[in-house]
Design an enzyme around this catalytic site. Structure first.
Site, PDB file in Angstrom:
ATOM      1  CE  LYS A  67      -1.072  -0.419   4.743  1.00 14.36           C
ATOM      2  NZ  LYS A  67      -0.823  -1.526   5.288  1.00 14.36           N
ATOM      3  CB  CYS A  93      -4.064   3.462  18.324  1.00 13.86           C
ATOM      4  SG  CYS A  93      -2.557   3.969  17.300  1.00 13.86           S
ATOM      5  CG  MET A  94      -0.082   4.418  19.813  1.00 13.97           C
ATOM      6  SD  MET A  94       0.403   3.207  19.572  1.00 13.97           S
ATOM      7  CE  MET A  94       1.436   3.016  20.318  1.00 13.97           C
ATOM      8  CG  MET A 129      -3.748  -2.075  17.647  1.00 15.07           C
ATOM      9  SD  MET A 129      -2.975  -0.270  17.939  1.00 15.07           S
ATOM     10  CE  MET A 129      -1.955   0.269  17.115  1.00 15.07           C
ATOM     11  N   GLY A 142       0.804   2.566  15.499  1.00 17.06           N
ATOM     12  CA  GLY A 142       0.472   1.671  13.945  1.00 17.06           C
ATOM     13  C   GLY A 142      -0.076   2.586  12.954  1.00 17.06           C
ATOM     14  CD  GLN A 143      -4.220   6.307  14.075  1.00 12.22           C
ATOM     15  OE1 GLN A 143      -4.718   6.721  13.377  1.00 12.22           O
ATOM     16  NE2 GLN A 143      -4.275   6.375  15.650  1.00 12.22           N
TER      17      GLN A 143
END
Lengths: 913, 149
Positions: free
Chosen positions: A84, A180-181, A413, A450-451
């Site tokens: 991606k 997420c964090m 996660m 994650g982001q």
């Protein structure tokens, strides 16, 4: 030739010898400019997707992106991208890109039940302003909120944070990074007193042992996985251990795969600690010098509402556990209690409290976590023989303890999204600290993100309802005072009452506490668990929901007003990745139509408000802080006048276009001819991204969060820098004297984080001496017990369900599903389950089924093969597909400390349609 | 199924075209990749990955010259790629044929995938060993939304 090559590969890799060393050919290849690319302009930039933070090069021609490639100079990815990542350029060109504001209207007027009609920005902001004023007049600062994002740029995060906290005096701004964090952050605070990892990605090349805890890096951090694969295949002693609740792609390269039952990672960690002590392997030199032992309360609930007033009928039995919990056998042993004992959850109000304990107490606490106990309760595959599983756990402990081995533990996660997410993060540090394997090249517990800017935007900027920039906290009066000084605000402007967390903002929307909501750069109505509640709240309650979006995703569909946003390469920005690396990029192309950057939206909207509307007295229900009248923020208008402000001044002038910021001029040579649509639209001749960067970086200087000047990051030869950047040099390993300029000479290691470093003392059950003891410069080794998931499979909902991502799609798929190659790779979400579980329900691969929980149901196709292999009793589906809204079934329980949702453990039933 | 998806794509394109150019109002149900109400629970279509023999699968068009090629043939039987076995390499690792694609023959891996040993021998770089990080098997479905890249 081919055959012999393959045989060579097979034997060499199986034997673990160095299969390939040498010079990559790609370097020579990349140096050559292709004939057809002569009129392309290449800009360095950053990948839009995960927290790895890969460098990419973006090629533009005639105002459009024509190609992207992995940046060969980027140390993170060295020219490689994942599937991606390669398609970054295509995500901006979906045909249904939003290019003008859309508002629900009937007969030319806003109507919550109306259809979407294109409007001008002026009309859009007029209604947004009118609705804002209505709510603010009725409810004050707590009635308005923003669901923000770890995909905002750092400057966007800073601007929104300042608009809310300084301008509107509301702390109701919280990012999707909460989901997420947040558990990682809570543990960084409690263990080290400062956020973010000690190590960096080079740990991969330094370590012998990569241990994955609920982190399917092969799919979720593919480029880091390529580096781990490289390390494994090239070094005969390298080992990879994959701890997971089902077999996934990361198991394919792993040497040891441990399938455990969801949430028993808490018990496995304690088994390792027990082994470390039993084998006399504690690194006492390290522990005595640099660590203390601590614990906290167990009766902390599950972050659900304390009332069942809003629960669906089927939800009520689980919701009741927020108040009292009956301990099962395993919990009873793990917590030194009696099976069946009912425990009132008395510490829900202060779940993060903790205190010093002795090593003897710590040893006593881990004593029940014997191999026999932990193996029997944690084995996740019912078809695996117990003895084999036991041997694996023992091998895991061996890897950690072996003094000749360097060990890095990775997680994301699987740890963080748990009702005990903070605890399990703390436990991971527990074992690394006990062994002294922390903050050294190749040794350390490494929390991945994650982001793309969970670290940079959400955490470092402090865009949370309880935070301020650079590790400062809303409840801390000194931190508020410092921030007010930096922002040139009157004293007591900042609201001392913590705002609502991400999930609570949605609950507030449901119970009418929040009536004006702005959503930007995230898609909560698809991505937050238990969405049937929130979809209904948005559409059926009296409120106004604004969604800034690039595409009409689910959140846009339930909005009252949709604002069209510029995407990544259409604006200037910066992201901070999981190894503390900050990377900036320029605007490469113009946003389409009327789409505009989110920072323009924040700053332009601020022009409509005057300080007198907010800096007078405001009601804040629940505010109870020393120095403040209960329930009230004081008027600071007199003070404001003394500072030289007029009550008529706009928030734009006071917060953004300040005298200092106006000195930072646009155009600027650093642009190298590139445009800045935001500077151009705002007018006033200033360069907002640079001015705000410079304003922001003052917060981190001298407190271990130092960032470099704006232009440094835009230098052609710089590919981001890892903070703290001191005297122009980045920091590779924090807390380690050899690498971190903040560590005192001669200290060796120094865990200098300042938060929560004065704590009481006690035993395993309670505080016995409330007098705070300084634990300055120490890291805390926590004892945390095993606790069962709040919702377990039963006779009715008989499967444990887990959700997450797939390699080919990003989050809710609004960008990647519009790239045909990625859509064709994974066209829809499927439900992975064990073939026997499927057969038992009369299902086989590709059959259509309902998946149903206490909260809702959706239709989905069954998958019994492919990349994941589920053990009996467990099933998995990703959340990217808006045609399969899987979050309708997920529970919205959270870790009570971090308030991060547990996406990994919902009890469901699956049956044929 | 392919037809159904095409139809959905056409429907949503129509709806979106209308808000972008005219003053016609749009229902939220007609927006997005799943143009139904957010309260609906639609039935997702089944899909199957390409099951073509590599010899006849041909190649898929690329978005731009250096875009990573996607897998045009069946892939499940070659999976997983693990530390002991990589069936993709049996056909695609051809250091002698870099940049020389022949019709009906496997696409040789590009030069970016190789490292050179001291003896000058080329072999796959370990970083590129897990092929599926960049190359994905494909399903024959129409784009869910057109892309103008």
């Amino acid at each position: 030739m081919t055959l012999s090559r393959r045989d060579f590969m097979k034997t060499s890799i199986a034997a673990g010898t160095a299969a390939t060393v040498g010079m990559p050919l790609s370097k020579e290849a990349l140096a050559a400019v292709k004939a057809g690319e002569k009129d392309w302009q290449w800009d360095k930039s950053v990948c839009r997707f995960c927290g790895t933070g890969c460098g990419i090069m973006v090629a533009t021609k005639d105002g459009r992106v024509v190609a992207t490639k992995g940046d060969p100079k980027a140390p993170v990815n060295r020219g490689l991208n994942c599937v991606k990542g390669y398609f970054n350029g295509k995500i901006m060109y979906g045909k249904d890109r939003l290019t003008q504001p859309l508002m629900r209207m009937t007969d030319g007027k806003f109507d919550k039940k109306g259809k979407f009609v294109p409007v001008s920005w002026e009309q859009a902001f007029d209604e947004m302003e009118r609705q804002f004023r209505k709510t603010y007049a009725e409810k004050g600062p707590t009635g308005v909120a923003m669901l923000a994002s770890a995909q905002k740029t750092i400057q966007e995060g800073y601007a929104f944070n300042k608009l809310f906290k300084a301008g509107w005096r509301s702390n109701n701004i919280d990012p999707n990074a909460r989901n997420c964090m947040a558990s990682a952050v809570a543990a960084f605070y409690s263990v080290f007193g400062t956020d973010e990892p000690a190590g960096n990605y080079d740990d991969i090349e330094y370590t012998d042992t990569a241990i994955l805890w609920g982190a399917n890096m092969a799919e979720m951090h593919p480029i880091l996985w390529s580096r781990i694969t490289d390390r494994r295949l090239g070094h005969k002693n390298a080992r990879i251990i994959n701890l997971t609740t089902y077999r996934n792609m990361s198991s394919d390269i792993a040497d040891l795969e441990i399938i455990f039952k969801p949430q028993t990672d808490l018990a496995i960690q304690n088994y390792i600690a027990r082994e470390i002590i039993a084998r006399n392997a504690v690194n006492w030199d390290f522990v005595n010098k640099h660590c203390v032992f601590t614990t906290g309360p167990y009766d902390i609930g599950y972050g659900m509402r304390p009332t069942d007033k809003f629960a669906f009928p089927a939800e009520k039995d689980i919701q009741a556990k927020e108040l009292r919990v009956k301990l099962d056998r395993d919990e009873a042993i793990a917590q030194r209690r009696t099976e069946g004992e009912v425990v009132e959850q008395k510490s829900t109000g202060n779940p993060a409290a903790h205190w010093l304990i002795s090593f003897e107490d710590f040893k006593k606490a881990v004593e029940p976590y014997t191999l026999d106990f932990v193996a029997a309760m944690s084995k996740g595959d019912p078809d695996e023989p117990l003895d084999q599983y036991k041997a694996k756990l023992k091998q895991l402990a061996d890897y950690y303890i072996d003094p000749a081995r360097k060990v890095v533990s990775f997680w994301t996660m699987g740890f963080n999204q748990s009702v005990r997410g903070t605890w399990v993060n703390e436990q991971c540090y527990m074992n690394h600290l006990l062994l002294g394997k922390q903050s050294q090249p190749g040794n350390g517990a490494f929390s991945l993100t994650g982001q793309p800017s969970a670290c940079g935007t959400a955490r470092e900027v402090g865009m949370f309802c309880h935070r301020l920039p650079s590790d400062r906290l809303i409840p801390n009066p000194a931190h508020r005072e410092y921030t007010e000084k930096q922002w040139n605000l009157p004293a007591k402007t900042i609201n001392p009452h913590i705002g609502s967390t991400y999930g609570k903002i949605l609950r507030d929307l449901e119970d009418g506490g929040v009536k004006w909501l702005w959503v930007a750069v995230n898609n909560p109505f698809q991505s937050h668990p238990n969405i049937n509640h929130w979809l209904k709240a948005a559409r059926e309650m009296d409120n106004f929901v604004v969604v800034s979006e690039a595409y009409p995703g689910i959140s846009a569909k339930v909005a009252d007003l949709i604002l069209p946003s510029a995407m990544i390469f259409e604006k200037w920005g910066s992201y901070g990745n999981a190894e503390r690396r900050t990377q900036h990029w320029r605007q490469s192309v113009q946003p389409p139509g009327q789409a505009r950057g989110d920072m323009w939206q924040a700053i332009e909207f601020s022009k409509r408000f005057k300080v007198k509307e907010f800096w007078g007295e405001q009601k804040v229900p629940g505010l109870k802080v020393a120095g403040y009248e209960d329930g009230k923020l004081p008027s600071v208008l007199d003070e404001a006048v003394k500072l030289g402000y007029s009550p008529e001044d706009s928030l734009y002038k006071v917060l953004f276009a300040t005298p200092n910021n106006l000195k930072v001029k646009w155009p600027d040579a650093v642009a190298k001819g590139r445009d800045n649509h935001i500077a151009r639209l705002l007018g006033d001749g200033w360069f907002p991204e640079k001015a705000i960067w410079q304003e922001y970086t003052v917060f981190g200087r001298g407190v271990g969060k130092d960032l470099a000047d704006f232009d440094v990051y835009h230098d052609d030869d710089v590919r981001g820098m890892k903070w703290p950047v001191v005297n122009g040099k980045e920091t590779h390993w924090r807390f380690n004297e050899q690498h971190d300029p903040y560590v005192k000479k001669g200290a060796g290691f120094q865990f200098y984080g300042k938060l929560f470093k004065a704590i009481p003392s006690g035993d395993l059950d309670k505080v016995t001496d409330p007098k705070p003891v300084s634990v300055a410069d120490k890291a805390k080794i926590f004892f945390r017990p095993y606790a069962a998931p709040v919702e377990m499979p039963d006779a009715n909902y008989d499967l444990m369900f887990c959700t997450g991502r797939v390699l080919e799609h990003w989050h809710t798929g609004t960008m990647t599903r519009r790239v045909p190659e990625l859509h064709r790779a994974v066209p829809a979400a499927v439900m992975w389950m064990h073939p026997d579980d499927a057969a038992k329900r009369g299902l086989k691969r590709n059959d259509l089924a309902w998946v149903e929980s206490r909260r809702g149901k959706v239709q989905i196709r069954i998958e019994t093969g492919g990349r994941n292999t589920m053990p009996r009793g467990t099933c998995y589906a990703a959340f990217f597909d808006e045609g399969v809204l899987i979050n309708k079934i997920c529970i919205d329980a959270t870790c009570p400390i971090s308030r991060e949702s547990d996406y990994k453990k919902s009890a469901v039933k699956v049956y044929k349609v | 199924m392919k037809q159904k998806l095409l139809m959905l794509a056409a429907l949503s394109t129509f709806a979106l075209g209308s808000y972008a150019v005219g003053d016609m109002a749009v229902l939220d149900d007609s927006l997005g990749l799943s143009p139904v109400s957010v309260f609906a629970d639609p039935a997702p279509a089944a899909f199957e990955y390409r099951d073509l023999d590599p010899k006849v699968a041909g190649i898929l068009p690329r978005s731009w010259e250096d875009a990573p090629p996607q897998i045009p043939h069946r892939a499940e039987k070659y999976m997983p790629v693990n530390a002991k076995m990589n069936k993709c390499l049996e056909c695609h690792e051809e250091p002698g044929k870099i940049g020389k694609k022949e019709k009906g023959k496997p696409t040789p891996m590009s030069e970016a995938h190789y490292v050179k040993s001291d003896k000058g021998e080329l072999s796959i770089s370990n970083k590129h060993y897990v092929c599926t990080l960049c190359h994905a098997p494909q399903v024959d479905v129409a784009p869910i939304m057109a892309n103008t890249f």
